[in-house]
Design a protein around this motif. Sequence first.
Motif, short mmCIF file in Angstrom:
data_model
loop_
_atom_site.label_atom_id
_atom_site.label_comp_id
_atom_site.label_asym_id
_atom_site.label_seq_id
_atom_site.Cartn_x
_atom_site.Cartn_y
_atom_site.Cartn_z
N MET A 105 0.85 -1.17 0.00
CA MET A 105 0.00 0.00 0.00
C MET A 105 0.89 1.23 0.00
N VAL A 106 0.56 2.18 -0.85
CA VAL A 106 1.27 3.44 -0.93
C VAL A 106 0.27 4.56 -0.64
N PHE A 107 0.71 5.54 0.14
CA PHE A 107 -0.12 6.69 0.47
C PHE A 107 0.34 7.86 -0.41
N TYR A 108 -0.62 8.47 -1.10
CA TYR A 108 -0.33 9.59 -1.99
C TYR A 108 -0.94 10.86 -1.41
N THR A 163 -2.74 0.50 -4.05
CA THR A 163 -1.80 -0.62 -4.11
C THR A 163 -1.31 -0.72 -5.55
N PRO A 164 -0.34 0.12 -5.89
CA PRO A 164 0.12 0.14 -7.28
C PRO A 164 1.06 -1.03 -7.59
N ASP A 165 1.17 -1.34 -8.86
CA ASP A 165 2.16 -2.29 -9.33
C ASP A 165 3.37 -1.44 -9.72
N LEU A 166 4.25 -1.19 -8.77
CA LEU A 166 5.38 -0.29 -8.98
C LEU A 166 6.30 -0.76 -10.09
N LYS A 167 6.50 -2.06 -10.17
CA LYS A 167 7.36 -2.62 -11.22
C LYS A 167 6.76 -2.33 -12.60
#
Length: 169
Positions: free
Chosen positions: A1-4, A137-141
């Motif tokens: 999880m990423v917080f923006y 919940t991004p797919d950072l890759k």
Amino acid sequence: MVFYFKARPEAGDYTIFMGLDKYENEELIKYGFPEDIWFHVDKMSSAHVYLRLHKGQTIDDISEGVLEDCAQLVKANSIQVNNVDIVYTPWQNLKKTASMDVGQVGFHNSKMVRTVRVEKRINEIVNRLNRTKVERTPDLKAEREAVNAAERAEKKQHIREKVSTLILI
């Protein structure tokens, strides 16, 4: 999880983000963008906060207001109460080795690391940032690979245009 988070509107359209925990931070370290600036409390546990600059911008282009937003967000998500030094550097300057713990980083060039002092938490800034907070919940890759592919395509197009120009001459 990423917080923006969204930086102060008068500064322009800047996104600030941080991972949920040290494992998410590990992914952010691995799949960062050249436009990312990394922020952290110096020599203490805290959130890894990133500022995504616009293409072509550098660390020197960060306004005082946006710098304060990032520093306050790091401060608000650290264990230290007052008088902290926040270090920040371009993402490309982060150094990760196999012997480092999860979420731990070093620097390739310590001369590229800058410091800003935060005396105390400014609730007005932290509350404003928290009102813009979005969890994803991004797919950072995949995001990084898409950017790399777009950059490669742009370079190929530029080369094709150069070749076409040379052929016409």
